[in-house]
Design an enzyme around this catalytic site. Sequence first.
Site, mmCIF file in Angstrom:
data_model
loop_
_atom_site.group_PDB
_atom_site.id
_atom_site.type_symbol
_atom_site.label_atom_id
_atom_site.label_comp_id
_atom_site.label_asym_id
_atom_site.label_seq_id
_atom_site.Cartn_x
_atom_site.Cartn_y
_atom_site.Cartn_z
ATOM 1 N N ASP A 1 -0.938 1.289 -11.337
ATOM 2 C CA ASP A 1 -1.755 1.311 -10.119
ATOM 3 C C ASP A 1 -1.467 0.058 -9.308
ATOM 4 O OD1 ASP A 1 -4.169 2.309 -8.499
ATOM 5 O OD2 ASP A 1 -4.786 0.276 -9.029
ATOM 6 N N GLU B 1 -2.915 -2.421 -6.194
ATOM 7 C CA GLU B 1 -3.984 -2.798 -5.272
ATOM 8 C C GLU B 1 -3.329 -3.449 -4.067
ATOM 9 O OE1 GLU B 1 -7.242 -2.131 -5.447
ATOM 10 O OE2 GLU B 1 -6.810 -1.012 -7.300
ATOM 11 N N HIS C 1 -11.656 -0.905 -8.870
ATOM 12 C CA HIS C 1 -10.589 -1.178 -7.900
ATOM 13 C C HIS C 1 -9.763 -2.401 -8.290
ATOM 14 C CE1 HIS C 1 -11.827 1.939 -5.076
ATOM 15 N NE2 HIS C 1 -13.066 1.555 -5.288
ATOM 16 N N ASP D 1 -8.378 0.443 -13.435
ATOM 17 C CA ASP D 1 -8.259 1.776 -12.838
ATOM 18 C C ASP D 1 -7.316 2.681 -13.626
ATOM 19 O OD1 ASP D 1 -10.027 0.964 -10.937
ATOM 20 O OD2 ASP D 1 -8.655 1.091 -9.237
#
Length: 281
Positions: A18, A20, A165, A170
């Site tokens: 993931d 950010e 987040h 996540d």
Amino acid sequence: MAISNSSNQGIPEIVFFDLETNVPSKAGQRFWILEFGAMAVCPRKLVEIENYCTLIRPGDLSAVPLRSGRCGGITREAVANAPTFEEVANMIFDILDGKIWAGHNIRRFDCVRLKEAFAEIGRPAPVPVGTIDSLGVLTEKFGRRAGNMKMATLAAYFGLGQQKHRSLDDVRMNLEVLKHCATVLFLESSLPDRMNHQWQNSYSITTRSKSVEKLPCREETSRKSPPTSLGYRRAVPYARGSLVKTDNIMEKQMTQSVKNMLCKAQNRPLNSILKHSHSLL
């Protein structure tokens, strides 16, 4: 801990990852990767093997807010002393290249941002041997009951807590959501006449009672659905008792009409009898 390059008996590892990023607030602003998190998962047991996570300092610090709008979100101070993407590019490449990539909405967002970041430093991007985008998979298999299919919504649906987040948190939540969805779908496929029918018809229309032969007007409604009137049942402005009386009167009138028709038709041809019977019905 860095993710190794080992495989499980020739089966490629599944790597959930993931990114950010900042959220562009003006036209023309670009996305900057602020954090990369990945978790290697055993393809046979779906358990975490290793993980890696790092903050990344963007080329433009002003693109990162001083205060994050999310609880525990990434701030400008948090990434001010973090390594640049170029400094961690080798590690990210080794983690992802030749693996099965998994994540939520990675096809449209994370994969695109990664290619952009590698292109910016003049390096080829890692290439997966397969991609599992849980957004597409769950939208097709599970979406009708799980709202807008965002990770926060799915986590709330299964009671897994609030989405943080942050990259590594996540990806772990992503794996748990998939496990929960897979379990429900497995049970439904094992008992399709029971479980699958139950959720698909949670907003079902009114159904007849088992005692319909004794009480033709009796019906049952699902607890989760409002009463629904069907074509064969019409609302009447009188009580049940008056309905019985009215039925008796109509029956007598119908019997007398049939008698009158037969008397008039005794000396008439068959076509005439059929004509009278059609008008009576």
